[in-house]
Scaffold this motif. Sequence first.
Motif, mmCIF file in Angstrom:
data_model
loop_
_atom_site.group_PDB
_atom_site.id
_atom_site.type_symbol
_atom_site.label_atom_id
_atom_site.label_comp_id
_atom_site.label_asym_id
_atom_site.label_seq_id
_atom_site.Cartn_x
_atom_site.Cartn_y
_atom_site.Cartn_z
ATOM 1 N N VAL A 337 0.851 -1.181 0.000
ATOM 2 C CA VAL A 337 0.000 0.000 0.000
ATOM 3 C C VAL A 337 0.892 1.238 0.000
ATOM 4 C CG1 VAL A 337 -1.840 1.262 1.160
ATOM 5 C CG2 VAL A 337 -1.745 -1.234 1.341
ATOM 6 N N ASP A 338 0.730 2.082 -1.004
ATOM 7 C CA ASP A 338 1.457 3.349 -1.057
ATOM 8 C C ASP A 338 0.685 4.377 -0.228
ATOM 9 O OD1 ASP A 338 3.186 5.437 -1.776
ATOM 10 O OD2 ASP A 338 1.879 5.985 -3.458
ATOM 11 N N LEU A 339 1.207 4.725 0.938
ATOM 12 C CA LEU A 339 0.505 5.636 1.841
ATOM 13 C C LEU A 339 0.546 7.076 1.348
ATOM 14 C CD1 LEU A 339 1.725 4.182 5.266
ATOM 15 C CD2 LEU A 339 -0.421 3.718 4.054
ATOM 16 N N ARG A 340 1.518 7.421 0.555
ATOM 17 C CA ARG A 340 1.580 8.796 0.043
ATOM 18 C C ARG A 340 0.350 9.127 -0.804
ATOM 19 N NH1 ARG A 340 7.864 9.782 -1.932
ATOM 20 N NH2 ARG A 340 8.831 9.695 0.151
ATOM 21 N N SER A 341 -0.100 8.150 -1.578
ATOM 22 C CA SER A 341 -1.255 8.408 -2.447
ATOM 23 C C SER A 341 -2.571 8.297 -1.692
ATOM 24 C CB SER A 341 -1.246 7.423 -3.624
ATOM 25 O OG SER A 341 -1.417 6.088 -3.169
ATOM 26 N N ARG A 342 -2.529 7.897 -0.411
ATOM 27 C CA ARG A 342 -3.738 7.740 0.401
ATOM 28 C C ARG A 342 -3.688 8.636 1.632
ATOM 29 N NH1 ARG A 342 -6.455 2.926 -0.880
ATOM 30 N NH2 ARG A 342 -5.367 1.613 -2.397
ATOM 31 N N ALA A 343 -2.955 9.712 1.542
ATOM 32 C CA ALA A 343 -2.673 10.539 2.714
ATOM 33 C C ALA A 343 -3.916 11.100 3.383
ATOM 34 C CB ALA A 343 -1.733 11.681 2.317
ATOM 35 N N ASP A 344 -5.026 11.216 2.666
ATOM 36 C CA ASP A 344 -6.244 11.807 3.232
ATOM 37 C C ASP A 344 -7.207 10.764 3.791
ATOM 38 O OD1 ASP A 344 -5.348 14.346 2.555
ATOM 39 O OD2 ASP A 344 -6.270 14.270 0.564
ATOM 40 N N GLU A 345 -6.898 9.490 3.655
ATOM 41 C CA GLU A 345 -7.819 8.468 4.146
ATOM 42 C C GLU A 345 -7.727 8.343 5.672
ATOM 43 O OE1 GLU A 345 -7.503 4.785 2.068
ATOM 44 O OE2 GLU A 345 -7.385 5.748 0.086
ATOM 45 N N PRO A 346 -8.851 8.253 6.360
ATOM 46 C CA PRO A 346 -8.842 8.254 7.834
ATOM 47 C C PRO A 346 -7.954 7.193 8.451
ATOM 48 C CG PRO A 346 -11.071 8.564 7.005
ATOM 49 C CD PRO A 346 -10.227 8.246 5.811
ATOM 50 N N TRP A 347 -7.914 5.977 7.883
ATOM 51 C CA TRP A 347 -7.108 4.937 8.505
ATOM 52 C C TRP A 347 -5.619 5.222 8.399
ATOM 53 C CZ3 TRP A 347 -3.404 1.704 6.351
ATOM 54 C CH2 TRP A 347 -3.318 1.696 4.955
ATOM 55 N N VAL A 348 -5.214 6.001 7.386
ATOM 56 C CA VAL A 348 -3.805 6.348 7.212
ATOM 57 C C VAL A 348 -3.367 7.377 8.254
ATOM 58 C CG1 VAL A 348 -2.114 7.376 5.625
ATOM 59 C CG2 VAL A 348 -3.835 5.772 4.764
ATOM 60 N N THR A 349 -4.283 8.274 8.629
ATOM 61 C CA THR A 349 -3.951 9.330 9.589
ATOM 62 C C THR A 349 -4.358 8.981 11.017
ATOM 63 O OG1 THR A 349 -6.054 10.435 9.079
ATOM 64 C CG2 THR A 349 -4.119 11.119 7.829
ATOM 65 N N GLY A 350 -5.004 7.830 11.197
ATOM 66 C CA GLY A 350 -5.428 7.411 12.528
ATOM 67 C C GLY A 350 -4.332 6.649 13.265
ATOM 68 N N THR A 351 -4.532 6.448 14.553
ATOM 69 C CA THR A 351 -3.564 5.727 15.391
ATOM 70 C C THR A 351 -3.986 4.268 15.545
ATOM 71 O OG1 THR A 351 -3.048 7.748 16.631
ATOM 72 C CG2 THR A 351 -2.444 5.641 17.652
ATOM 73 N N HIS A 352 -3.041 3.360 15.324
ATOM 74 C CA HIS A 352 -3.303 1.921 15.426
ATOM 75 C C HIS A 352 -2.177 1.265 16.207
ATOM 76 C CE1 HIS A 352 -6.130 2.587 12.057
ATOM 77 N NE2 HIS A 352 -5.142 3.288 11.520
ATOM 78 N N LEU A 353 -2.484 0.183 16.906
ATOM 79 C CA LEU A 353 -1.453 -0.626 17.528
ATOM 80 C C LEU A 353 -0.820 -1.529 16.472
ATOM 81 C CD1 LEU A 353 -3.179 -1.674 20.867
ATOM 82 C CD2 LEU A 353 -1.457 0.108 20.525
ATOM 83 N N THR A 354 0.500 -1.719 16.576
ATOM 84 C CA THR A 354 1.196 -2.614 15.654
ATOM 85 C C THR A 354 2.304 -3.341 16.398
ATOM 86 O OG1 THR A 354 2.283 -2.756 13.488
ATOM 87 C CG2 THR A 354 2.908 -0.905 14.882
#
Length: 394
Positions: A337-354
Amino acid sequence: MDGSGEAELPGRFGVEGFDTGEFFRLKHRLFAYLVVEHGFRTFAMEASASAGTAVDAYVRDGIGDGAAVLTGLGFWVWRTREVLDLLEWMRDYNRGRPRAEQVGFVGIDPQRCGASLAHFGEERAGALAVLEEAHPGRYPERRAELLAAAEALEAGVREAAEAPAEAAGQASADAGAREAARRASVEDQRAGVREAARRASVEDRHHARVLARAADVVTREPGREVMTARDGHMADAVDEAVTADGGAGVAVWAHNGHIGVRGRTLGARLRERYGSAYYALGLVFGEGAFRARRMWPGPWGPRLKRPSPVAVNRLGPAREGTLEALLAARAPGTHLVDLRSRADEPWVTGTHLTRTHGAYVHRLTYRWNVAPTVPGTEYDGLLYVPVSTPSRPL
């Protein structure tokens, strides 16, 4: 690949994950792709900068044995069939190519500096000989002494490098006189001596620089200060690789915790220096197994005189709400998944445990080792593997 298509790959590229066979094989394929399709020429690894020169000699000129030079890097985590396969691919790629078109290997970690100590010998290394077995943060009380010894060694190398013109001129004149009888030109002899002096100077400078960085790391106070210093030195080593390769492209292999761009990590420093030309790719998996040493909880675990054995550690399906579970729900198979092209999607800017596993895991609690991350802040892309299997030790 996911539906966004393939990301545009920049001139510097960082990638890592845990010790899994799938990750190592994917990184092999990725580096080969970067070399063949994008002209990359350098593979920079979180491994001994001191011993990395022997690996480079192997992949370029076939000097030594592949398994032996890999073992010489001093990190058990890389001593695997998968990493050796990558070195063999580099060697095969280089065979018959002019040096300017070859791919090279660079170690960027100042730890495990025995080859640099051996380069100078016991007499010149002096007090720095303690660095061979020292772990980061071991000698804070000897900081002034060891830094002074490293500075003196570097100064001696600089003086030797700046003076050889006169000495080389005399040596070349003597050599020229001898060679004249064999109908060789004095100028050819001078050129050969100058080149030999230049190569010796470059090698001396490299090993002196490694020892200075190692001295800095082992004399830091244990904890965050050590990691910050180590990441800074690794970033400087990548800078040197970028300069040496003339901008062709450097692929950086290090743990996720180093290549991410938050804080004062290796990746954060490369982002500061190269901007969007640095692309941080994190690797994660859904379930399966990986290799790591199991340590007892607490600060004493990794420092036991007898290191804990390397074990196969198993993880079930990722817990709901984690980054791994989110990626599995989006696409169950292996995908990037290229995160640069999805920068506005909520899951990309949200906080997740990893998951945060590395070469060591807590013996009793490793299945619950997670930390919060904001994917779009930490990485430029994520590579997800549904099932992990352990790497194959040599």
